[in-house]
Design a protein around this motif. Sequence first.
Motif, short mmCIF file in Angstrom:
data_model
loop_
_atom_site.label_atom_id
_atom_site.label_comp_id
_atom_site.label_asym_id
_atom_site.label_seq_id
_atom_site.Cartn_x
_atom_site.Cartn_y
_atom_site.Cartn_z
N GLY A 67 0.81 -1.21 0.00
CA GLY A 67 0.00 0.00 0.00
C GLY A 67 0.85 1.26 0.00
O GLY A 67 0.57 2.21 -0.74
N PHE A 328 -2.78 0.31 3.71
CA PHE A 328 -3.42 -0.52 2.71
C PHE A 328 -4.70 0.15 2.22
O PHE A 328 -4.95 0.29 1.03
CB PHE A 328 -3.70 -1.89 3.34
N ALA A 331 -4.17 3.29 0.13
CA ALA A 331 -3.75 2.97 -1.25
C ALA A 331 -4.92 2.55 -2.11
O ALA A 331 -5.02 2.91 -3.29
CB ALA A 331 -2.69 1.87 -1.21
N TYR A 422 -8.17 -6.47 -1.24
CA TYR A 422 -8.07 -5.13 -1.83
C TYR A 422 -9.38 -4.67 -2.47
O TYR A 422 -9.55 -3.49 -2.79
CB TYR A 422 -6.94 -5.09 -2.88
#
Length: 468
Positions: A67, A328, A331, A422
């Motif tokens: 990230g 994370f 990002a 993600y």
Amino acid sequence: MSTEPTRLAVLREEFDLSWLSLPVGAAAAAGVFLYAPVAADAATMLAITVFCVSLWVGAPVEPWLTGLLAVGLVGVVFSTDLALTGFQSPATWLVVLGVLLGEATRQSGLAAVVERAALGVLPGDATADAATTYRHLLVVLSAAALAFVVLVPSALVRVLILGPILVSIGTSFSERRARVGLFLGPLFVTYFAGTGILTGSLANIIIAGLVETNAGVSIGWVEWAVWLAPVMTVGRAAVVTAIAYVLYRPTDADAVDTSVEGTTGASAEARRMMAFLLVGVAIWLTDSVHGLHPLYGALVVVVLAFTPRVGVVGADAVEQANFSIVFFLGAIFAIAAGLQQTGFTEVAADVILATFPQDASLAVALGFLAVASIALTFLMEGLAVASVLTPVLVAFAEGAGLPLVPVAMTEAVALNTYFFPYQSAVLVAILGLDVVDTMELVKMAALCSLATLLVLLPIQIGVFALAF
């Protein structure tokens, strides 16, 4: 000749195959950058996305480190403002507050109180062996997690409240597989079952709001529940619970200790923490009145929990909390914003919908739209897909003469069906609780999502096809 297999075996043991995701991701990113039929800035953003997704899936390093790399690449190639977009998102700060909330729940002793209560409702024969105890606890906790879907409107908040409690209850088992099952099962129930309740998922709210804005069609809470709750809330909760039982039931009959240690009453700190959480629940339940983001409910709870004399924990709890998962999440939002800003998401949506079969039945159309929606979630976070794709689907449905209600609800089902962390901020939060590793989370998410797509979604589409 005889030493060669041994050398190969040694090389395989010494080389971590997850690192193959690095050259694979670099090669894929280069291919996208050079040959993707989109504008240069969109191709660059997509190349960064493909590279980072490869690292997130392969997981040679911790997700937060990838990230940070993603934030740096977006900042250098595009702009600092775009790179830091994710850290301005309320969802990111909700995770930060949720980490503190979870630490306060654990240290206050509330998690231990809930553990004793859960064990206390077990029938006498449920403690005969570990598998029986596991089954009863899984059903009880999953039912509680399902009730939370109606009580707490944010899936992220539900996960962050329940997580520490489930960890505490899992300590009754000496086998790790049982602890993982009691952690993932109820959390996936409270997340995935939110599809059938309008306020159970932020994606639902975004989709319903955009449908009303773009088409003037208002979908009420009751209407949403009538159409989706039987299959996508009750049915999905049952399926997730069954998967958690089959995957993680203990194999050792003696791998459980249900004895309750210490006092059965709640400490003053635990009672105060429960009162603070109820204040937060009151704020979340009345969001239709005050219009505040769930962030503020969590903020109130955290402030109360950490206030000297009134609260239940001190400043040292902040030092023990793990905030690495925030990088994370930041990002993910930066990548989603970059793909949208460069125009890639709109192009991708138009290309996907251009392949729609003409004169298809409603059932075929809904199946196609579900697959198209899921396809976009492999490139960006699900909430970003909802904000980009919904206006496109509204225009498409009106042009094709499709009823908007089943189209919007099918999109909601698709955007609550994920395979990798993600793709969803909630899965990131579950991973951030540091109980399971990435592959364990992916395995559970993949099985639950496949069961949804192959079993539950066809049933739901059949209901729509008969009714509209």
